[in-house]
Structures are given as C-alpha cells and as structure tokens.
Design a protein around this motif. Structure first.
Motif, PDB file in Angstrom:
ATOM      1  N   ALA A 142      -9.680   4.795 -47.027  1.00  0.00           N
ATOM      2  CA  ALA A 142     -10.613   4.098 -46.148  1.00  0.00           C
ATOM      3  C   ALA A 142     -10.005   2.823 -45.583  1.00  0.00           C
ATOM      4  CB  ALA A 142     -11.907   3.788 -46.898  1.00  0.00           C
ATOM      5  N   ALA A 143      -9.198   2.132 -46.390  1.00  0.00           N
ATOM      6  CA  ALA A 143      -8.554   0.896 -45.922  1.00  0.00           C
ATOM      7  C   ALA A 143      -7.593   1.193 -44.771  1.00  0.00           C
ATOM      8  CB  ALA A 143      -7.815   0.226 -47.072  1.00  0.00           C
ATOM      9  N   VAL A 144      -6.873   2.304 -44.872  1.00  0.00           N
ATOM     10  CA  VAL A 144      -5.979   2.706 -43.793  1.00  0.00           C
ATOM     11  C   VAL A 144      -6.784   3.129 -42.561  1.00  0.00           C
ATOM     12  CG1 VAL A 144      -4.237   4.396 -43.075  1.00  0.00           C
ATOM     13  CG2 VAL A 144      -4.107   3.350 -45.351  1.00  0.00           C
ATOM     14  N   LEU A 145      -7.835   3.905 -42.769  1.00  0.00           N
ATOM     15  CA  LEU A 145      -8.657   4.367 -41.644  1.00  0.00           C
ATOM     16  C   LEU A 145      -9.243   3.193 -40.865  1.00  0.00           C
ATOM     17  CD1 LEU A 145     -10.097   6.588 -40.034  1.00  0.00           C
ATOM     18  CD2 LEU A 145     -11.909   6.557 -41.766  1.00  0.00           C
ATOM     19  N   ALA A 146      -9.693   2.162 -41.572  1.00  0.00           N
ATOM     20  CA  ALA A 146     -10.303   1.009 -40.907  1.00  0.00           C
ATOM     21  C   ALA A 146      -9.324   0.311 -39.969  1.00  0.00           C
ATOM     22  CB  ALA A 146     -10.829   0.024 -41.946  1.00  0.00           C
ATOM     23  N   GLY A 147      -8.025   0.497 -40.210  1.00  0.00           N
ATOM     24  CA  GLY A 147      -7.024  -0.139 -39.370  1.00  0.00           C
ATOM     25  C   GLY A 147      -6.594   0.664 -38.165  1.00  0.00           C
ATOM     26  N   THR A 148      -7.125   1.872 -38.005  1.00  0.00           N
ATOM     27  CA  THR A 148      -6.686   2.712 -36.890  1.00  0.00           C
ATOM     28  C   THR A 148      -7.371   2.362 -35.567  1.00  0.00           C
ATOM     29  OG1 THR A 148      -8.280   4.450 -37.477  1.00  0.00           O
ATOM     30  CG2 THR A 148      -6.049   4.637 -38.389  1.00  0.00           C
ATOM     31  N   ILE A 149      -8.083   1.221 -35.545  1.00  0.00           N
ATOM     32  CA  ILE A 149      -8.560   0.705 -34.255  1.00  0.00           C
ATOM     33  C   ILE A 149      -7.524  -0.255 -33.667  1.00  0.00           C
ATOM     34  CG2 ILE A 149     -11.002   0.976 -34.843  1.00  0.00           C
ATOM     35  CD1 ILE A 149     -11.060  -2.088 -35.313  1.00  0.00           C
ATOM     36  N   GLY A 150      -6.351  -0.335 -34.306  1.00  0.00           N
ATOM     37  CA  GLY A 150      -5.305  -1.237 -33.828  1.00  0.00           C
ATOM     38  C   GLY A 150      -4.734  -0.863 -32.481  1.00  0.00           C
ATOM     39  N   SER A 151      -5.000   0.358 -32.029  1.00  0.00           N
ATOM     40  CA  SER A 151      -4.465   0.787 -30.729  1.00  0.00           C
ATOM     41  C   SER A 151      -5.094   0.025 -29.576  1.00  0.00           C
ATOM     42  CB  SER A 151      -4.689   2.293 -30.535  1.00  0.00           C
ATOM     43  OG  SER A 151      -6.070   2.602 -30.601  1.00  0.00           O
ATOM     44  N   PHE A 152      -6.118  -0.811 -29.862  1.00  0.00           N
ATOM     45  CA  PHE A 152      -6.673  -1.672 -28.821  1.00  0.00           C
ATOM     46  C   PHE A 152      -5.563  -2.483 -28.149  1.00  0.00           C
ATOM     47  CE2 PHE A 152     -10.957  -2.235 -31.266  1.00  0.00           C
ATOM     48  CZ  PHE A 152     -11.342  -0.958 -30.888  1.00  0.00           C
ATOM     49  N   LEU A 153      -4.533  -2.827 -28.926  1.00  0.00           N
ATOM     50  CA  LEU A 153      -3.468  -3.671 -28.402  1.00  0.00           C
ATOM     51  C   LEU A 153      -2.252  -2.875 -27.954  1.00  0.00           C
ATOM     52  CD1 LEU A 153      -5.229  -5.934 -29.610  1.00  0.00           C
ATOM     53  CD2 LEU A 153      -3.143  -7.040 -30.390  1.00  0.00           C
ATOM     54  N   ASN A 154      -2.392  -1.570 -27.851  1.00  0.00           N
ATOM     55  CA  ASN A 154      -1.268  -0.750 -27.418  1.00  0.00           C
ATOM     56  C   ASN A 154      -1.271  -0.620 -25.897  1.00  0.00           C
ATOM     57  OD1 ASN A 154       0.239   1.771 -26.686  1.00  0.00           O
ATOM     58  ND2 ASN A 154       0.672   1.710 -28.872  1.00  0.00           N
ATOM     59  N   PRO A 155      -0.232  -1.101 -25.220  1.00  0.00           N
ATOM     60  CA  PRO A 155      -0.223  -1.079 -23.753  1.00  0.00           C
ATOM     61  C   PRO A 155      -0.122   0.315 -23.151  1.00  0.00           C
ATOM     62  CG  PRO A 155       1.899  -1.814 -24.596  1.00  0.00           C
ATOM     63  CD  PRO A 155       0.980  -1.727 -25.777  1.00  0.00           C
ATOM     64  N   GLY A 156       0.155   1.315 -24.000  1.00  0.00           N
ATOM     65  CA  GLY A 156       0.206   2.688 -23.510  1.00  0.00           C
ATOM     66  C   GLY A 156      -1.118   3.408 -23.619  1.00  0.00           C
ATOM     67  N   SER A 157      -2.172   2.686 -24.007  1.00  0.00           N
ATOM     68  CA  SER A 157      -3.493   3.308 -24.161  1.00  0.00           C
ATOM     69  C   SER A 157      -3.963   3.936 -22.854  1.00  0.00           C
ATOM     70  CB  SER A 157      -4.519   2.268 -24.612  1.00  0.00           C
ATOM     71  OG  SER A 157      -5.833   2.736 -24.419  1.00  0.00           O
ATOM     72  N   PRO A 158      -4.416   5.183 -22.884  1.00  0.00           N
ATOM     73  CA  PRO A 158      -4.885   5.811 -21.633  1.00  0.00           C
ATOM     74  C   PRO A 158      -6.112   5.136 -21.067  1.00  0.00           C
ATOM     75  CG  PRO A 158      -5.393   7.197 -23.545  1.00  0.00           C
ATOM     76  CD  PRO A 158      -4.468   6.108 -24.026  1.00  0.00           C
ATOM     77  N   HIS A 159      -6.983   4.634 -21.929  1.00  0.00           N
ATOM     78  CA  HIS A 159      -8.220   4.025 -21.454  1.00  0.00           C
ATOM     79  C   HIS A 159      -7.939   2.736 -20.691  1.00  0.00           C
ATOM     80  CE1 HIS A 159     -10.492   6.813 -24.001  1.00  0.00           C
ATOM     81  NE2 HIS A 159      -9.584   6.561 -24.925  1.00  0.00           N
ATOM     82  N   GLN A 160      -7.121   1.883 -21.271  1.00  0.00           N
ATOM     83  CA  GLN A 160      -6.837   0.600 -20.637  1.00  0.00           C
ATOM     84  C   GLN A 160      -6.098   0.783 -19.321  1.00  0.00           C
ATOM     85  OE1 GLN A 160      -4.861  -0.672 -24.116  1.00  0.00           O
ATOM     86  NE2 GLN A 160      -6.512  -1.985 -24.810  1.00  0.00           N
ATOM     87  N   ASN A 161      -5.207   1.744 -19.271  1.00  0.00           N
ATOM     88  CA  ASN A 161      -4.482   2.000 -18.031  1.00  0.00           C
ATOM     89  C   ASN A 161      -5.384   2.615 -16.965  1.00  0.00           C
ATOM     90  OD1 ASN A 161      -1.369   1.471 -18.212  1.00  0.00           O
ATOM     91  ND2 ASN A 161      -1.970   2.215 -20.227  1.00  0.00           N
ATOM     92  N   MET A 162      -6.315   3.474 -17.396  1.00  0.00           N
ATOM     93  CA  MET A 162      -7.212   4.100 -16.424  1.00  0.00           C
ATOM     94  C   MET A 162      -8.158   3.063 -15.821  1.00  0.00           C
ATOM     95  SD  MET A 162      -9.721   7.418 -16.780  1.00  0.00           S
ATOM     96  CE  MET A 162     -10.919   6.707 -17.886  1.00  0.00           C
ATOM     97  N   VAL A 163      -8.816   2.271 -16.658  1.00  0.00           N
ATOM     98  CA  VAL A 163      -9.751   1.262 -16.150  1.00  0.00           C
ATOM     99  C   VAL A 163      -8.993   0.177 -15.383  1.00  0.00           C
ATOM    100  CG1 VAL A 163     -11.506  -0.435 -16.763  1.00  0.00           C
ATOM    101  CG2 VAL A 163     -11.382   1.726 -18.009  1.00  0.00           C
ATOM    102  N   GLY A 164      -7.828  -0.218 -15.893  1.00  0.00           N
ATOM    103  CA  GLY A 164      -7.036  -1.218 -15.200  1.00  0.00           C
ATOM    104  C   GLY A 164      -6.643  -0.778 -13.800  1.00  0.00           C
ATOM    105  N   SER A 165      -6.388   0.518 -13.643  1.00  0.00           N
ATOM    106  CA  SER A 165      -5.981   1.020 -12.322  1.00  0.00           C
ATOM    107  C   SER A 165      -7.090   0.870 -11.284  1.00  0.00           C
ATOM    108  CB  SER A 165      -5.579   2.502 -12.431  1.00  0.00           C
ATOM    109  OG  SER A 165      -6.697   3.335 -12.710  1.00  0.00           O
ATOM    110  N   TYR A 166      -8.356   0.794 -11.727  1.00  0.00           N
ATOM    111  CA  TYR A 166      -9.459   0.620 -10.783  1.00  0.00           C
ATOM    112  C   TYR A 166      -9.394  -0.739 -10.092  1.00  0.00           C
ATOM    113  CZ  TYR A 166     -11.677   4.566 -13.217  1.00  0.00           C
ATOM    114  OH  TYR A 166     -11.957   5.792 -13.773  1.00  0.00           O
ATOM    115  N   VAL A 167      -8.846  -1.731 -10.784  1.00  0.00           N
ATOM    116  CA  VAL A 167      -8.805  -3.087 -10.214  1.00  0.00           C
ATOM    117  C   VAL A 167      -7.379  -3.573 -10.005  1.00  0.00           C
ATOM    118  CG1 VAL A 167     -11.058  -3.764 -11.106  1.00  0.00           C
ATOM    119  CG2 VAL A 167      -9.051  -4.066 -12.540  1.00  0.00           C
ATOM    120  N   GLY A 168      -6.417  -2.663 -10.152  1.00  0.00           N
ATOM    121  CA  GLY A 168      -5.038  -2.997  -9.830  1.00  0.00           C
ATOM    122  C   GLY A 168      -4.306  -3.839 -10.848  1.00  0.00           C
ATOM    123  N   ILE A 169      -4.637  -3.690 -12.130  1.00  0.00           N
ATOM    124  CA  ILE A 169      -3.912  -4.423 -13.159  1.00  0.00           C
ATOM    125  C   ILE A 169      -3.292  -3.429 -14.141  1.00  0.00           C
ATOM    126  CG2 ILE A 169      -5.400  -6.441 -12.982  1.00  0.00           C
ATOM    127  CD1 ILE A 169      -6.712  -5.609 -15.606  1.00  0.00           C
TER     128      ILE A 169
END
Length: 419
Positions: A142-169
């Motif tokens: 469970a301690a390891v699982l709780a840390g798997t939200i760390g991808s918030f800071l991964n610049p290769g995240s598909p979500h961040q790149n998709m939403v960022g592309s809407y506003v050109g960042i």
C-alpha cells in the motif's frame, strides 16, 4: 434535448457497463464514438477525428519518446539502481519507513511514467526492505501504491501534453503552472498512508515466512552514474523551463539526451539500446496514444450527437458544477473501471476546451480531471498497478486499497474545496 443527445446518454451508460465487464477499452470507446457519429448522420466526423489524433505531433512525440526512454532504463536496470540508492538510508526508520517508501515511489514515478512499471521497479526493492524491517506485506504494498501518483510531475504525461496543447504550452510548462496542486496531493498521500497503516497496525511486524520470501529482482551494489540516468531528462526539462533557458527543449529531445547518457554510462550495445528505445516508443503508441485516439473518437461522437453542447449550456448556467463534474466524473469512473485514462481523456477532449464558457481556465479544468482520475485509479482494486503490487507483496487487492482509499478521498475533497 434532441433524440440523438438522449441516445448519447444511453451509449455512455452502455460504455460504462462494457468497461465494468472488462471489455477492451479502445474497442469500447471507438465503437461507441463511431456508432454515435453514424446515427447522427455524420460518420466522417469520427473517422476524421481518428486520423487527426493519430498524427498529433505534440502528443505522439512526448508520449512515445517517454515510453522509449522508460524501456531503455528498465532494460539497463538503471531504475533498480535509482530505487536502491533512495532506499538504502531508510532501512532503520521503523513506522517512518512507510511514508519514506511512498516518497521514494513518488520520486521514481516522475522518471518512470507507467504506474505499473514504477510499482514493479520500486516494489522489487522496497517491499522486501519494509517487510524485513517489520512492516506487514499488505502495508508495504500500500505504501508503494500510494506513491504511484508521482507521474503528476512527469513531462511525458499524455494528459498534461494534451491539455497543454489546447493553449499552446508544453507538458513541462503545464506542470510548473500546477505545481501547488501536485505538491498538495503528494503531501496528502504521504501523510494519509502513514495514518491509515498506523490504524491498521501494519507496523507491528511481519511474520518470519514473509521476511524470508523472495520478492523479485534486487541489486546489492549501486552505481551512482546508473542511478542518475532516469532523472537526466527531467532535470534538463526543469532547468530549461526555469533557470537555464538556453537548454530549453521538448520532451522527445530530452528523452534522446537521456538515452545517450544511459548508453554511455551503462556501456550498453547501441544496437540493443536503440532497439529497446523504439520498442518502447511502439509500446507507448499502442498502449497510451491509442487510448487517447479512442477517447477522442468517443468524445467526437458525443459532440456530434449534441450532448456536449447540452452539457456546456448546463455548465454555463451553473458554473460551480464544472469543477464538480471535472473532479467527480473521472474520479468515480476510474474507481469503477480501474483506469484514470479513459474517462479523463474523454472529458478533456469533449468538455475542457470549452472551460472559458463557464468561468474556468482550460488548464485548471483539465488538470482537475487529470489528477482526479489518478486518485480514483489508486483506490480501485481492479487497477493494473494494484494487481501488480498485490502480486509483489502477495496480498489481497481489496486489503491494499483499504489503506490508500482514505488518502485519495481526502485528496478529492481538497480539490473540491480549495482548487
């Protein structure tokens, strides 16, 4: 509402039911989207959206390159060197080993974008350490699982790149704009998993059989140059977007630099390394980009049927519902189907571009949907990463998510109240 809009509502429920029955996500989303386009007498809308998203430069470059680098890091075992380096000072911490393991996972997840891949790498090292230090196996998992939200800071995240592309960042710029949200959720995850496991008495001791069990591949000697390798692209992107603009580059470029560094320090055959990198690129397209494409077609189906316009009008009249919908919709869907991607991507494709119409920014609404889906996935007993961790620590998935759920619920409430 029009007849096709009502039909779209029915299709949404049918789609959820299909996903709950473990139907293949991409087939389900593509079928539902194309069906709605056909009954709305505009079949080309879905097909054109499919073609458009297949060649989206921003998304494809960032996601495939990040996955290619992750494959190379796993192949060279550099990920295990990083995990072992981070874990080595933690062995004598007692109950504090629980939040320490979560923090290690959070850090590693910024370099390894796949939650399941990160859990496998961290779990192979951290779970045996925690158990031998007196933590119960389910608590270690469970301690390891709780840390798997760390991808918030991964610049290769598909979500961040998709939403960022809407506003050109870029994905990295998106991360920097939402850093307060990410750090808040990181802190909640670390604190709440510690509190939960204290009440479950997971720190009271593992039995001898668990302590002596083999939990997977580990290493005994850390090579510092290997351990640095997974972090090279992340460091380049952070510095380039903050203090050293001269080295500002895209995600794909940073991943290539990281791959070159990894090949040099690990003395891996360039031919083998290149093969691994491009296999990872292909895997990224097959497993991640394909879901984005499918969710995009599904969203186009909802739009063609007229349901998106109805939803936008409702949100315009009641702006506060936009935030609640962006948080609770992806969150609940992720719990039900075990993946934060499908619901989040469909929401961000269909609704988020219109955020300004109901008083929110595209970045804020898109980010709320993104993090909410991740929180829901982290407390879903059928999520792929939960199954991986359950196998590593030989525990019941339900018992594992009992320990992560309180933190994820506090995280959702925090998003609703403060963000």
């Amino acid at each position: 509402m029009t007849l096709t809009a009502w039909l779209a509502v029915a299709v949404i429920f049918a789609t959820i039911a299909a996903l709950l029955k473990k139907c293949e996500v991409r087939v389900t989303l593509l079928s539902a989207g194309l069906f709605l386009c056909i009954v709305s007498l505009d079949p080309l809308a879905g097909l054109n959206q499919f073609a458009k998203m297949m060649t989206s430069a921003t998304l494809v470059q960032a996601i495939t390159a990040a996955m290619g680098f992750a494959f190379l890091i796993s192949y060279t075992k550099a990920d295990l060197h990083l995990v072992t380096l981070l874990a080595r000072p933690l062995k004598r911490l007692g109950i504090l080993l629980i939040p320490a393991a979560t923090m290690v996972t959070l850090i590693v997840n910024t370099a390894i974008p796949s939650a399941a891949g990160c859990a496998a790498a961290v779990g192979a090292t951290m779970i045996p350490i925690m158990i031998r230090a007196g933590i119960k196996p389910v608590g270690a998992g469970a301690a390891v699982l709780a840390g798997t939200i760390g991808s918030f800071l991964n610049p290769g995240s598909p979500h961040q790149n998709m939403v960022g592309s809407y506003v050109g960042i870029s994905g990295m710029e998106f991360i920097l704009e939402n850093m307060t949200t990410y750090m808040t959720l990181w802190a909640i995850s670390v604190v709440m998993i510690t509190v939960s496991e204290f009440f479950f008495k997971d720190h009271k001791g593992a039995n001898k059989a668990d302590s002596e069990a083999d939990y997977g591949e580990t290493i005994t000697r850390v090579n510092l140059l290997y351990a640095i390798a997974p972090l090279v692209p992340l460091v380049l992107l952070i510095l380039g977007n903050t203090y050293v603009p001269a080295i500002k580059m895209g995600v794909a470029q940073a991943m290539v630099v990281g791959a070159i560094y990894t090949i040099i320090v690990t003395r891996t055959s360039p031919a083998q390394a290149t093969t691994q990198f491009f296999q990872g690129c292909g895997k990224g397209f097959a497993d991640i980009v394909s879901i984005i494409v499918s969710a995009s077609v599904f969203a186009m189906g909802l739009q063609t049927a007229g349901l998106v316009n109805v939803l936008i009008e409702v949100l315009k009249e009641s702006n506060q519902y936009a935030q609640w919908g962006g948080v609770l919709g992806p969150y609940l869907m992720a719990i039900l189907v075990g993946s934060g991607d499908a619901a989040t991507m469909a929401f961000n494709e269909a609704v988020t571009p219109h955020a300004a119409d109901f008083g929110m920014s595209v970045i804020n609404l898109g980010n709320l949907a993104y993090v909410s889906g991740a929180l829901g996935r982290t407390m879903s007993p059928i999520a792929g990463v939960v199954i991986v961790i359950a196998g590593l620590c030989r525990a019941n998935p339900i018992e594992i998510v009992k320990r992560t759920a309180p933190g994820m619920i506090v995280g959702i409430c925090t998003l609703l109240v403060f963000f």
